[in-house]
Write an enzyme that holds these catalytic residues in place. Sequence first.
Site, PDB file in Angstrom:
ATOM      1  N   GLN A   1      15.546  30.281  -9.076  1.00 44.03           N
ATOM      2  CA  GLN A   1      14.873  30.160  -7.770  1.00 44.03           C
ATOM      3  C   GLN A   1      13.904  31.306  -7.509  1.00 44.03           C
ATOM      4  O   GLN A   1      13.271  31.344  -6.451  1.00 44.03           O
ATOM      5  CB  GLN A   1      15.917  30.109  -6.639  1.00 44.03           C
ATOM      6  CG  GLN A   1      16.854  28.926  -6.703  1.00 44.03           C
ATOM      7  CD  GLN A   1      16.157  27.581  -6.444  1.00 44.03           C
ATOM      8  OE1 GLN A   1      15.014  27.522  -5.978  1.00 44.03           O
ATOM      9  NE2 GLN A   1      16.849  26.504  -6.767  1.00 44.03           N
TER      10      GLN A   1
ATOM     11  N   ASP B   1      20.140  35.039 -13.039  1.00 42.36           N
ATOM     12  CA  ASP B   1      19.732  33.638 -12.919  1.00 42.36           C
ATOM     13  C   ASP B   1      18.466  33.621 -12.067  1.00 42.36           C
ATOM     14  O   ASP B   1      18.521  33.798 -10.854  1.00 42.36           O
ATOM     15  CB  ASP B   1      20.881  32.855 -12.256  1.00 42.36           C
ATOM     16  CG  ASP B   1      20.475  31.428 -11.903  1.00 42.36           C
ATOM     17  OD1 ASP B   1      19.297  31.079 -12.047  1.00 42.36           O
ATOM     18  OD2 ASP B   1      21.370  30.675 -11.471  1.00 42.36           O
TER      19      ASP B   1
ATOM     20  N   LYS C   1      11.271  23.765 -12.055  1.00 44.13           N
ATOM     21  CA  LYS C   1      11.181  24.357 -10.716  1.00 44.13           C
ATOM     22  C   LYS C   1       9.894  25.165 -10.578  1.00 44.13           C
ATOM     23  O   LYS C   1       9.651  25.803  -9.564  1.00 44.13           O
ATOM     24  CB  LYS C   1      12.394  25.259 -10.457  1.00 44.13           C
ATOM     25  CG  LYS C   1      13.721  24.505 -10.375  1.00 44.13           C
ATOM     26  CD  LYS C   1      14.834  25.422  -9.932  1.00 44.13           C
ATOM     27  CE  LYS C   1      16.212  24.892 -10.222  1.00 44.13           C
ATOM     28  NZ  LYS C   1      16.623  23.777  -9.380  1.00 44.13           N
TER      29      LYS C   1
ATOM     30  N   HIS D   1      24.964  29.618  -7.831  1.00 44.24           N
ATOM     31  CA  HIS D   1      24.961  28.194  -8.166  1.00 44.24           C
ATOM     32  C   HIS D   1      26.074  27.982  -9.191  1.00 44.24           C
ATOM     33  O   HIS D   1      26.373  28.884  -9.978  1.00 44.24           O
ATOM     34  CB  HIS D   1      23.591  27.866  -8.781  1.00 44.24           C
ATOM     35  CG  HIS D   1      23.334  26.420  -9.055  1.00 44.24           C
ATOM     36  ND1 HIS D   1      23.838  25.781 -10.157  1.00 44.24           N
ATOM     37  CD2 HIS D   1      22.606  25.497  -8.372  1.00 44.24           C
ATOM     38  CE1 HIS D   1      23.438  24.522 -10.148  1.00 44.24           C
ATOM     39  NE2 HIS D   1      22.681  24.321  -9.074  1.00 44.24           N
TER      40      HIS D   1
ATOM     41  N   CYS E   1      25.552  22.675  -4.997  1.00 42.96           N
ATOM     42  CA  CYS E   1      26.202  23.249  -6.195  1.00 42.96           C
ATOM     43  C   CYS E   1      26.567  24.709  -5.964  1.00 42.96           C
ATOM     44  O   CYS E   1      26.364  25.565  -6.837  1.00 42.96           O
ATOM     45  CB  CYS E   1      25.327  23.118  -7.440  1.00 42.96           C
ATOM     46  SG  CYS E   1      24.984  21.421  -7.853  1.00 42.96           S
TER      47      CYS E   1
HETATM   48  N1  7TS Z   1      20.638  28.406 -10.795  1.00 41.90           N
HETATM   49  C1  7TS Z   1      20.139  28.243  -9.577  1.00 41.90           C
HETATM   50  C2  7TS Z   1      20.051  29.412  -8.640  1.00 41.90           C
HETATM   51  C3  7TS Z   1      19.681  26.976  -9.193  1.00 41.90           C
HETATM   52  O1  7TS Z   1      19.172  26.813  -7.981  1.00 41.90           O
HETATM   53  C4  7TS Z   1      19.784  25.894 -10.101  1.00 41.90           C
HETATM   54  C5  7TS Z   1      19.397  24.505  -9.725  1.00 41.90           C
HETATM   55  C6  7TS Z   1      20.292  26.152 -11.380  1.00 41.90           C
HETATM   56  C7  7TS Z   1      20.721  27.425 -11.687  1.00 41.90           C
HETATM   57  C8  7TS Z   1      20.346  25.106 -12.431  1.00 41.90           C
HETATM   58  O2  7TS Z   1      19.061  24.829 -12.858  1.00 41.90           O
HETATM   59  P1  7TS Z   1      18.777  23.658 -13.890  1.00 41.90           P
HETATM   60  O3  7TS Z   1      17.293  23.602 -13.964  1.00 41.90           O
HETATM   61  O4  7TS Z   1      19.412  24.019 -15.168  1.00 41.90           O
HETATM   62  O5  7TS Z   1      19.383  22.427 -13.290  1.00 41.90           O
HETATM   63  N2  7TS Z   1      19.380  24.282  -8.349  1.00 41.90           N
HETATM   64  C9  7TS Z   1      19.286  23.095  -7.739  1.00 41.90           C
HETATM   65  C10 7TS Z   1      19.280  22.992  -6.361  1.00 41.90           C
HETATM   66  O6  7TS Z   1      19.349  23.934  -5.581  1.00 41.90           O
HETATM   67  N3  7TS Z   1      19.169  21.691  -6.023  1.00 41.90           N
HETATM   68  O7  7TS Z   1      19.127  20.975  -7.148  1.00 41.90           O
HETATM   69  C11 7TS Z   1      19.200  21.836  -8.229  1.00 41.90           C
END
Ligand code: 7TS
Length: 444
Positions: free
Chosen positions: A242, A239, A265, A162, A403
Amino acid sequence: MFINKQNITDKNILCLILLSLVRITASPKMPEVPKNKTIMTLNIQKIREDFPILQQKIYNRPLVYFDNAATTQRPQQVIDVLTQTYTQYYGNIHRAAHFLADKATAAYEETRDKVKNLINAESREQIIFTKGTTESINLAAFAFGEAFVKAGDEIIVSEMEHHSNIVPWQMMAGRKGAKILMLPIDNDGRLLIEKLEELITPKTKLIAVAHVSNVLGTINPIAQIAQIAHAKGLRIFVDGAQAAPHLQIDVQKLNVDFYALSAHKMYGPNGVGVLYGKKELLEQLPPYQGGGEMISEVKFSGTTYNELPYKFEAGTPNISGVIAFGAAIDYLQNIGFENLSAWEHELLEYATAQLLAIPGLQIYGTQAEKSGVISFNVEGVHFFDLGTMLDKFGIAVRTGHHCADPLMDHFGIQGTVRASFAFYNTKAEIDIFVEALRKVIAMF
Ligand code: 7TS
């Protein structure tokens, strides 16, 4: 007055002990899931009743929410704790010796213990609250860069990351004159771990990799990558955005140096995240942000910093969010990760089989070790049109590059449709989704 490790008084210690003995009035009703039973005993319909948002109709059709990789929905138990925090025990934490602030502090710190237990961290000092995975990565990249990276050094980042796990490392590399190298994937969405040995040089400092890909669903062999990294004297940043909602995480078993996750999440509030780090590593890192709480003593002649984890928690955090994240962790643990991931896997297999039967449909990410995410395109139909039309059937999926531009480049595409499942989804919803998809494709 601060109540932290640096300037704690006997009175405050007593107060904290007493408060920790007083259970917070929130005693959320948890889903009835028998312990140590298989997935067959999960009562999904009953679980769904905990999620008020799932009960509604969109365009007069029952909502089918398949955008869980972007953000999950919250059970009433989490919403109740958020409300209770604001209505019963809200105050600023770690300061002011009054009842509300002390009670809020105890509840906030209780979540730190819950996270520690959830991911099996060695100690609570290694759990740093942030506003999300993105901030956790920015913190780690900045501080690691300041402490360990110099001109000419190298950081390895995987091709399936991401943007959150690419850009902060690039920014740090830019500041330090370091280089980013890419660990490639194959066309099934598997990381080419065997290439690591070639990529690693004496200048390599760290490998940054997702535990689970948000596009492909691939579950990466983190323990194996950590072993390779450590054998070569490098660090590994994982990371877990997910992975943490679906898998039982054990940072000690994985033997990772950093691990990041987002509460939103994981059925918790948005604006809350976690950075875990090895203690000896965190201790060597400088603070990421300056401000209240992260200091031990401030003089115009110089400032000394607080102990872990407070060194990395400058300013007033998302107090109610962190407290309610504790309720989300309780909820998840009550269902049991084995149970929920088994059900999500069943949903994944059920949906995959049905989707593959649609002519012209291609799925990206076909690894056996895969979480409940399906990214696909249909020949001759733009992913955006598919997503827009599915929405009219009350079906929430995500479309676009997710992303993950480098990953899109790998497959030579601009984007995909992505359906991502949570334990509250059902096979009946997948049937609705597949039927709607077939109708939409026929329209085009
Ligand atoms: N890393 C991964 C693997 C992600 O899927 C996401 C967000 C992030 C980092 C960032 O997370 P945040 O909570 O700081 O925003 N992924 C997604 C997605 O797949 N669709 O919307 C956000």
